[in-house]
Design a protein around this motif. Structure first.
Motif, PDB file in Angstrom:
ATOM      1  N   GLU A  58       4.999  28.791 -60.215  1.00  0.00           N
ATOM      2  CA  GLU A  58       4.529  28.489 -61.573  1.00  0.00           C
ATOM      3  C   GLU A  58       3.483  29.485 -62.056  1.00  0.00           C
ATOM      4  O   GLU A  58       3.122  29.481 -63.228  1.00  0.00           O
ATOM      5  CB  GLU A  58       3.945  27.064 -61.609  1.00  0.00           C
ATOM      6  CG  GLU A  58       4.935  25.972 -61.221  1.00  0.00           C
ATOM      7  CD  GLU A  58       6.046  25.806 -62.251  1.00  0.00           C
ATOM      8  OE1 GLU A  58       5.887  26.317 -63.381  1.00  0.00           O
ATOM      9  OE2 GLU A  58       7.072  25.185 -61.913  1.00  0.00           O
ATOM     10  N   ASN A  59       2.993  30.317 -61.161  1.00  0.00           N
ATOM     11  CA  ASN A  59       1.976  31.295 -61.533  1.00  0.00           C
ATOM     12  C   ASN A  59       0.826  30.689 -62.320  1.00  0.00           C
ATOM     13  O   ASN A  59       0.439  31.195 -63.373  1.00  0.00           O
ATOM     14  CB  ASN A  59       2.609  32.437 -62.341  1.00  0.00           C
ATOM     15  CG  ASN A  59       3.407  33.346 -61.440  1.00  0.00           C
ATOM     16  OD1 ASN A  59       2.907  33.779 -60.394  1.00  0.00           O
ATOM     17  ND2 ASN A  59       4.649  33.605 -61.802  1.00  0.00           N
ATOM     18  N   VAL A  60       0.283  29.623 -61.816  1.00  0.00           N
ATOM     19  CA  VAL A  60      -0.797  28.955 -62.532  1.00  0.00           C
ATOM     20  C   VAL A  60      -2.076  29.793 -62.473  1.00  0.00           C
ATOM     21  O   VAL A  60      -2.268  30.596 -61.557  1.00  0.00           O
ATOM     22  CB  VAL A  60      -1.070  27.557 -61.938  1.00  0.00           C
ATOM     23  CG1 VAL A  60       0.151  26.669 -62.111  1.00  0.00           C
ATOM     24  CG2 VAL A  60      -1.460  27.663 -60.480  1.00  0.00           C
ATOM     25  N   ALA A  61      -2.926  29.599 -63.467  1.00  0.00           N
ATOM     26  CA  ALA A  61      -4.161  30.380 -63.535  1.00  0.00           C
ATOM     27  C   ALA A  61      -5.195  29.853 -62.549  1.00  0.00           C
ATOM     28  O   ALA A  61      -6.041  30.610 -62.072  1.00  0.00           O
ATOM     29  CB  ALA A  61      -4.717  30.328 -64.953  1.00  0.00           C
ATOM     30  N   LEU A  62      -5.131  28.567 -62.270  1.00  0.00           N
ATOM     31  CA  LEU A  62      -6.108  27.969 -61.359  1.00  0.00           C
ATOM     32  C   LEU A  62      -5.531  26.674 -60.807  1.00  0.00           C
ATOM     33  O   LEU A  62      -4.515  26.179 -61.294  1.00  0.00           O
ATOM     34  CB  LEU A  62      -7.413  27.698 -62.094  1.00  0.00           C
ATOM     35  CG  LEU A  62      -7.348  26.869 -63.389  1.00  0.00           C
ATOM     36  CD1 LEU A  62      -7.365  25.383 -63.108  1.00  0.00           C
ATOM     37  CD2 LEU A  62      -8.500  27.238 -64.300  1.00  0.00           C
ATOM     38  N   LEU A  63      -6.199  26.148 -59.783  1.00  0.00           N
ATOM     39  CA  LEU A  63      -5.803  24.859 -59.218  1.00  0.00           C
ATOM     40  C   LEU A  63      -6.867  23.830 -59.554  1.00  0.00           C
ATOM     41  O   LEU A  63      -8.055  24.155 -59.651  1.00  0.00           O
ATOM     42  CB  LEU A  63      -5.680  24.954 -57.691  1.00  0.00           C
ATOM     43  CG  LEU A  63      -4.564  25.830 -57.130  1.00  0.00           C
ATOM     44  CD1 LEU A  63      -4.692  25.925 -55.615  1.00  0.00           C
ATOM     45  CD2 LEU A  63      -3.198  25.290 -57.516  1.00  0.00           C
ATOM     46  N   MET A  64      -6.435  22.576 -59.730  1.00  0.00           N
ATOM     47  CA  MET A  64      -7.421  21.516 -59.948  1.00  0.00           C
ATOM     48  C   MET A  64      -6.852  20.189 -59.484  1.00  0.00           C
ATOM     49  O   MET A  64      -5.649  20.077 -59.233  1.00  0.00           O
ATOM     50  CB  MET A  64      -7.794  21.447 -61.423  1.00  0.00           C
ATOM     51  CG  MET A  64      -6.618  21.184 -62.334  1.00  0.00           C
ATOM     52  SD  MET A  64      -7.114  21.385 -64.060  1.00  0.00           S
ATOM     53  CE  MET A  64      -5.795  20.496 -64.877  1.00  0.00           C
ATOM     54  N   GLY A  65      -7.748  19.206 -59.349  1.00  0.00           N
ATOM     55  CA  GLY A  65      -7.308  17.871 -58.972  1.00  0.00           C
ATOM     56  C   GLY A  65      -7.747  17.472 -57.578  1.00  0.00           C
ATOM     57  O   GLY A  65      -8.814  17.862 -57.119  1.00  0.00           O
ATOM     58  N   THR A  66      -6.916  16.689 -56.903  1.00  0.00           N
ATOM     59  CA  THR A  66      -7.092  16.076 -55.576  1.00  0.00           C
ATOM     60  C   THR A  66      -8.037  14.886 -55.587  1.00  0.00           C
ATOM     61  O   THR A  66      -8.988  14.836 -56.353  1.00  0.00           O
ATOM     62  CB  THR A  66      -7.568  17.066 -54.477  1.00  0.00           C
ATOM     63  OG1 THR A  66      -8.928  17.389 -54.651  1.00  0.00           O
ATOM     64  CG2 THR A  66      -6.679  18.281 -54.405  1.00  0.00           C
ATOM     65  N   PHE A  67      -7.714  13.938 -54.720  1.00  0.00           N
ATOM     66  CA  PHE A  67      -8.498  12.701 -54.634  1.00  0.00           C
ATOM     67  C   PHE A  67      -9.184  12.530 -53.277  1.00  0.00           C
ATOM     68  O   PHE A  67     -10.400  12.562 -53.209  1.00  0.00           O
ATOM     69  CB  PHE A  67      -7.599  11.509 -54.977  1.00  0.00           C
ATOM     70  CG  PHE A  67      -8.314  10.193 -55.036  1.00  0.00           C
ATOM     71  CD1 PHE A  67      -8.684   9.644 -56.254  1.00  0.00           C
ATOM     72  CD2 PHE A  67      -8.622   9.502 -53.877  1.00  0.00           C
ATOM     73  CE1 PHE A  67      -9.351   8.427 -56.316  1.00  0.00           C
ATOM     74  CE2 PHE A  67      -9.291   8.289 -53.929  1.00  0.00           C
ATOM     75  CZ  PHE A  67      -9.655   7.754 -55.149  1.00  0.00           C
ATOM     76  N   PRO A  68      -8.428  12.344 -52.176  1.00  0.00           N
ATOM     77  CA  PRO A  68      -9.133  12.101 -50.913  1.00  0.00           C
ATOM     78  C   PRO A  68      -9.827  13.364 -50.397  1.00  0.00           C
ATOM     79  O   PRO A  68      -9.390  14.487 -50.686  1.00  0.00           O
ATOM     80  CB  PRO A  68      -8.033  11.654 -49.947  1.00  0.00           C
ATOM     81  CG  PRO A  68      -6.754  12.030 -50.575  1.00  0.00           C
ATOM     82  CD  PRO A  68      -6.980  12.354 -52.005  1.00  0.00           C
ATOM     83  N   SER A  69     -10.882  13.150 -49.637  1.00  0.00           N
ATOM     84  CA  SER A  69     -11.687  14.280 -49.185  1.00  0.00           C
ATOM     85  C   SER A  69     -10.895  15.261 -48.339  1.00  0.00           C
ATOM     86  O   SER A  69     -11.017  16.475 -48.505  1.00  0.00           O
ATOM     87  CB  SER A  69     -12.865  13.762 -48.364  1.00  0.00           C
ATOM     88  OG  SER A  69     -13.696  12.983 -49.175  1.00  0.00           O
TER      89      SER A  69
END
Lengths: 400, 244, 623
Positions: A93-104
């Motif tokens: 997907e060639n995303v510009a950045l990653l974000m998210g996630t819930f558990p440590s």
């Protein structure tokens, strides 16, 4: 080598097929991953929050002249799958950045991947202190107030009570043990000599409430500190009320005021507990009112804390892109340093020092109103006031 | 070492005072008998007489409470079934047990290697058991009588000095029965001792050199076929009357 | 801890024991008669809780008992439907295939409940008339708990009467004793199985519904419930209802005591007993099964179950040129395909290869050895952690990678030594117990394993860091290891192992030490699983306790059965299809788990021999 070849080929195809004008309209892709099935109660509103922010930003003309797009993936709640879907977001997907996630554990795994693949990662929800401290890295930033910070928000009230004998009940994994350690440390530093703590670790999601409450009663504590949440909290509350555990004993519960965990208790919500949480029903700052109205109009539901987190995460990404003026990782990471972001809780800043945002939480006491649990007498605890001194933080973070 | 014992004097198999109880009931109560090299001995008795228990003690599946079992002067007690097999005791079961997922030749090869012998002997072993025609068949698809023949080959694969055969011909066609027992006879001619149980009295009296009759865990008779046939106590047991 | 406190804890334990028994009774009944390991038992429990909640929410708290009855009925109907619609078609298939089908039910049920009820926890109201507490001397007990304390023994008595005094019970006992005899007695097996399944499922739903006043209905209650039910069932002895009761009592009381004891200093060492509750039931199970391999009230299996799979031949067929060509083609397509496709395919293919090796090691154990393991992830995880720890201590990459399988081998040698003393489902549960204990160690040993977070920063060296290169490296290692495992399977030792599976009796009579051979087979399986784990660590850069948790063991079983127990390329087919499906479905559907479950059901029903079986069938037809 073949990767470079692929990238080159892709660039060539793009250059040939798209006119400059069309290229300007290509959305900027934000790669998002979360444990949608495992923590649906938090993450369904979170997804709505992201959607709302995205629509607002794009309605206002997008960022850098281009619309934003979120490419969202389910990480199945495991670090291994999270790394795989993150790789998919990066390569396909060639995303510009990653974000998210819930558990440590998932957050930490993706943070490590971000460092390896040199890409910006905005950790939305993981509360672990390690993600910005012991395991912190140049590419990872975190939005939510950490376990340490939220514990610190409760400590002033707890210390004021001058209680000597504390029972601590916590889910037996990193979040619970970190909260317990932080609480003990901070209380010992402030409270009278001879303070003692009796610990009651319970397996996450599998509390055996009868024996646990009984054992706590037998310990005859003066006060209780809990970091339970979800089904464990509900069972603990019901059993404790029945057996009179909370009678004449002050109780502090981390996260206990978050609608995600308070609402299922309905009229059985505990009364008079000190909690951190999100009183959406009585928070009337302009920033929040704007968010609340927009959210209710869009989804015909009230927001949970997850909605605020999802919304603020996307706002963070947009702000970083705007400040960087580019989707280049180095520029984005530079832009994140001391970046100010407008959130429903007001302006928060991603500290250059440790990449922790100053988003705070609301501290108050629980009550039951119209058959529902609510927070009353609350105040906003600004995150920046509940972090250790800079010198200590510097020591906690590994050398860059 | 064991090969040398064949030349030893004294019985090949010596069962001495073997007792085994199950929950207070003595399935074997002081059983003693001998089997000599090259001898075919039938162990008979009505249901519940203790034949299977006796075989399980000899084969290492069961430990006796008291008594001793010696093969060529060495005790077999405390040895597991596989160790007894390596002492050159071959065994067949009441319900033929073979390796169903393999061909017959592979069955024999596995059995040969199990006791450290050369898998190349498979052909010869199958021929000794009169089962060479089955070599390429899958053991799981064999007719019951054929499976019995294969099992005999597997018992021969341990290069036995003693064969324990639990109802070798049960469920076989008369023709197959004869072929198998003739193969057994050839094996004993080569010096192998055979101890077998059998319901079919034609087989017992047609092939046994000696017959041991068990009743309620005790040896009732131990003699040549003709003497056993004439023994009134044996007749009483088989007619269901009280032997005492 | 005072004596009064101790007594109070024991009484608390009684309520938990009753709840546990109700949960396990249905499972043990179903297993005793049908021999089906019903993984969906926890899902039925969850359905019971949600069903009761929905009714109480609609008709008010006063309707609680009616809601419990209705939920029980609902569970029974669902159980009967599942048996009639799906499981019945699988009675002739390998036993484990039924487990796979029930696993598909788990996936479907979860998503169905999410769709119906949403994600929020659903706490039921307190039961009218039972909302208060009872005071017995120093002891305060919630009235509802007192009801539960009574309900457990009541159900025990009812079930015992049903089994001992009725015609239905006679059939149940006959079928549990000997299926062939039961058939000969003229028992209508099909009807009996449906009834038993309905009864067992109804009991599961009843347990879930009765739990509603104590625990909110939530979407995460199914797997812990089924794990608990398994443990109780096995500790008590499979098929024994009184056994389940005693086991539930034992486990609940041990847990209550652990909580009650708190942190005690023994010989100068502080021991936090409450932390042991994480694995108390599994520790009890490990001890009981080690001492009594058939469980407390189980009968000693006189004749060992021999699963004969003549089609196993396909696994070792010399095959000749056709097989070689097929293997070469698979290798070519498997490597060239990802190289030609986009980079992510290489990442996905790396995961598939790791899963293939893991599945192949389980196939060796399950197919060739006939040893069912529900805890194979333990060795995957130990391999992964060992490699990670070695890398952390600065070992060179190659040494760290080699240390993984070695450590797994050692651990498998230890666990296997105990495990091969049991047979069949007992062995499977013992492996599960060891896996859970291993998991708990990884989960709690913060200083070494990083606790629940795990370890990070474990990337391959720079020359392998590129995704394509690591994919190629993995392909070479997995290809080599898999060929090695295949060579073992087809070699002398492989034949000896198969001999112990085909007929332990005959194997022993042929001089093969059965237990020792099975133990060595177990150790080999552990080593190969450990290698897969080590490769996994460096593919992900991190490792956490989920690497050795129950879902990973279950995934591996599903992969092996999807691919086909008896097909040499089964592990690749199973791992490939499962991983690829999960990846694709998760991206395409919100309810991807239900979609995955439906697809697994379809494969299992259409091709009981797995993908490998389907392939053989196609080839046979085309001839």
């Amino acid at each position: 080598m073949s990767r470079r070849l692929c990238t080159a080929a892709a660039a060539l195809v793009l250059a040939l097929s798209a006119s400059p004008a069309a290229l300007a309209q290509q959305p900027i892709k934000l790669g998002e991953l979360n444990s949608y099935k495992q923590f649906a109660a938090f993450l369904d509103p979170y997804k709505n929050g992201m959607q709302l922010a995205l629509e607002e930003i794009n309605a206002a003309g997008g960022v850098l002249g281009r619309p934003l797009a979120i490419v969202s993936r389910d990480d199945n709640g495991t670090p291994g799958d999270a790394v795989r879907v993150a790789e998919e977001l990066l390569t396909r997907e060639n995303v510009a950045l990653l974000m998210g996630t819930f558990p440590s554990n998932v957050g930490l795994a993706v943070a490590d991947l971000a460092k390896q693949r040199k890409v910006l990662f905005i950790a939305a929800e993981p509360l672990t202190d390690k993600i910005v401290w012991e395991n912190g890295n140049a590419y990872t930033f975190r939005l939510r107030a950490s376990t340490y910070m939220q514990t610190a928000m409760l400590v002033p009230e707890a210390a004021k009570l001058n209680k000597k004998r504390w029972a601590i009940v916590y889910p037996n994994y990193e979040y619970g043990t970190a909260a317990t350690t932080a609480f003990k440390q901070q209380m010992t530093a402030r409270a009278p000599a001879g303070i003692e703590f009796i610990e009651f670790p319970v397996p996450l999601g599998k509390i055996d409430p009868g024996p646990t409450v009984q054992a706590m009663l037998d310990a005859k504590p003066d006060a209780i500190f809990s970091s339970l949440f979800g089904a464990d909290l509900a069972r603990f509350v019901r059993e404790g009320e029945l057996r009179g555990l909370f009678k004449d004993r002050p109780v502090f519960n981390l996260l206990g005021g978050e609608p995600e965990y308070l609402d299922p208790l309905k009229d059985e919500a505990p009364v008079g507990w000190w909690v951190t949480g999100y009183p959406w029903y009585s928070l009337d700052t302009p920033a929040h009112q704007r968010f609340l109205k927009a959210y209710e109009a869009r989804f015909h539901d009230y927001p949970r804390l997850g909605a605020v987190v999802g919304y603020s995460t996307v706002k963070t990404a947009a702000a970083a892109l705007r400040k960087a003026g580019s989707t280049d990782t180095a520029k984005l990471v530079a832009a994140m340093q001391d970046l100010d972001v407008d959130t429903p809780f007001g302006i928060v800043r991603y500290r250059a020092l440790d990449h922790q945002s100053t988003m705070g939480a609301f501290v108050g006491r629980t009550a039951v109103k119209d058959g529902k649990g609510v927070m009353v007498d609350w105040h906003y605890a600004d995150g920046k006031d509940y972090l250790p001194p800079d010198a200590i933080v510097r020591k906690l973070r590994p050398a860059p | 070492m064991v090969a040398g014992t064949l030349a030893m004097s004294g019985p090949l198999l010596a069962v001495r005072g073997v007792t085994r109880a199950f929950g207070g009931v003595e399935a074997l109560a002081g059983v003693s008998f001998d089997v000599a090299a090259g001898e075919r001995v039938a162990l008979i008795g009505p249901n519940g007489a203790g034949k299977t228990t006796c075989f399980n003690v000899l084969g290492g599946q069961l430990a006796p409470d008291r008594g001793d079992v010696q093969l060529a002067g060495q005790s077999l007690l405390g040895l597991a079934a596989d160790a007894i097999a390596r002492r050159r005791v071959g065994r067949t079961f009441q319900v033929a047990a073979t390796f169903a997922s393999m061909t017959v030749r592979e069955n024999v090869e596995v059995a040969l290697r199990g006791v450290g012998r050369d898998a190349g002997l498979a052909r010869a072993t199958l021929e000794r058991a009169a089962a060479a025609d089955l070599a390429d068949r899958h053991a799981g698809t064999l007719a019951y009588g054929d499976a019995k023949r294969v099992e005999f080959a597997l018992a021969l694969a341990v290069d036995p000095v003693l064969l324990l055969m639990d109802e070798p011909t049960a469920g076989m066609l008369p023709r197959d029965r004869r072929a198998l027992m003739d193969a057994v006879r050839m094996a004993t001619a080569a010096g192998i001792a055979v101890l077998f149980t059998e319901h079919d009295m034609d087989v017992v009296f047609g092939y046994a050199d000696r017959i041991i009759v068990l009743d309620r865990g005790r040896v009732l008779a131990d003699a040549a076929p003709d003497a056993v046939r004439a023994d009134p106590r044996v007749q009483a047991v088989y007619l269901g009357e009280d032997a005492a | 801890m005072t004596l009064a406190a101790l007594a109070a804890q024991l009484v608390n334990g009684l309520a938990s024991a009753s709840a546990l028994f109700l949960l396990a009774a249905g499972l043990t009944l179903i297993f005793g008669v049908t021999r089906i390991v019903n993984f969906a038992h926890g899902s039925l429990y969850m359905v019971g809780a949600y069903g009761a909640w929905a009714l109480v929410d609609r008709f008010g708290p006063a309707s609680f008992w009616a809601a419990v009855a209705a939920a029980t009925l609902l569970g029974a109907v669902l159980g009967a439907l599942a048996e009639r619609g799906v499981l019945r078609r699988l009675y002739d298939a390998p036993e484990m295939l039924q487990l796979t089908a029930t696993f598909a039910f788990v996936l479907i049920t979860r998503d169905a409940l999410l769709w119906l009820f949403g994600a929020e926890d659903r706490l039921g109201p307190r039961v009218p008339g039972l909302a208060g507490t009872l005071t017995l001397g120093p002891l305060t007990l919630p009235q509802y708990d007192a009801v539960l304390v009574v309900a457990g023994p009541l159900v025990l008595v009812a079930l015992t009467l049903l089994v001992r005094r009725t015609r239905f019970g006679l059939y149940v006992r006959a079928a549990a004793e000997n299926r062939v005899v039961a058939g000969a007695l003229g028992i209508d097996e099909a009807r009996l199985f449906t009834l038993v399944f309905a009864l067992g499922a109804g009991l599961a739903a009843l347990a879930g519904a009765l739990q509603l006043p104590r625990e909110p209905a939530n979407l995460a209650m199914d797997l812990p419930a089924v794990a608990d039910a398994f443990v109780v069932t096995v500790v008590g002895g499979l098929g024994s209802i009184p056994g389940a009761f005693v086991a539930a009592l034992l486990i609940a009381e041990v847990k209550a005591l652990c909580i009650g004891l708190g942190t005690q200093t023994i010989g100068g060492v502080p021991i936090a007993f409450p932390q042991l509750t994480l694995v108390a039931e599994f520790a009890v199970m490990a001890v009981v099964l080690t001492l009594r391999p058939q469980g407390l009230f189980g009968r000693v299996a006189t004749a060992l179950p021999t699963t004969t799979l003549p089609e196993q031949r396909a696994l070792v067929a010399r095959g000749g040129r056709a097989t070689l060509l097929a293997a070469a083609a698979i290798a070519l397509v498997g490597i060239a395909g990802p190289l030609l496709a986009d980079e992510y395919v290489r990442v996905l293919a790396t995961d598939i290869l790791v899963a293939t090796l893991f599945a192949a090691s389980l196939q060796w154990l399950l197919g060739t050895g006939g040893l069912t393991s529900f805890g194979h992830a333990a060795y995957f995880g130990v391999g992964a952690y060992a490699a990670a720890l070695a890398a952390r201590h600065g070992w060179p990459f190659a040494a760290a990678l080699a240390w993984g399988p070695l450590a797994a081998l050692v651990w498998a040698a230890l666990c296997g030594w105990f495990a091969v003393r049991s047979h069949g489902v007992y062995l499977a549960m013992l492996t599960l117990a060891f896996a859970q204990i291993t998991w708990a160690a990884a989960f709690q040993w913060d200083a070494v394993t990083g606790g629940s977070n795990g370890l990070f920063g474990l990337w391959p060296p720079a020359w392998l860091a590129d995704r394509t290169r690591y994919f190629l490296f993995t392909a070479v290692v997995v290809g080599g290891a898999w060929s090695g495992l295949r060579a073992i399977t087809r070699g002398r030792f492989g034949y000896a192992v198969r001999a112990t599976r085909d007929s332990p009796l005959r194997a022993a009579a042929s001089g093969i030490p059965v237990r020792h051979t099975q133990w060595r087979a177990f150790v080999i399986a552990g080593g190969f699983a450990g290698l897969a784990g080590a490769l996994y660590t460096f593919a992900k850069g991190s490792i956490g306790p989920d690497a050795l948790a129950i879902p990973r063991s279950v995934d591996a079983i599903v992969m092996v059965l999807l691919g086909g127990l008896a097909s040499w390329f089964g592990p690749l087919a199973g791992a490939g299809v499962f991983t690829w499906l999960q990846d694709t479905l998760a991206r395409t559907f919100d309810y991807w788990r239900a979609a995955l479950g439906a697809l697994i059901l379809a494969i299992v029903l259409l091709f009981p021999g797995g993908i490998g079986g389907a392939w053989q069938w196609l080839r046979a037809r085309s001839r």
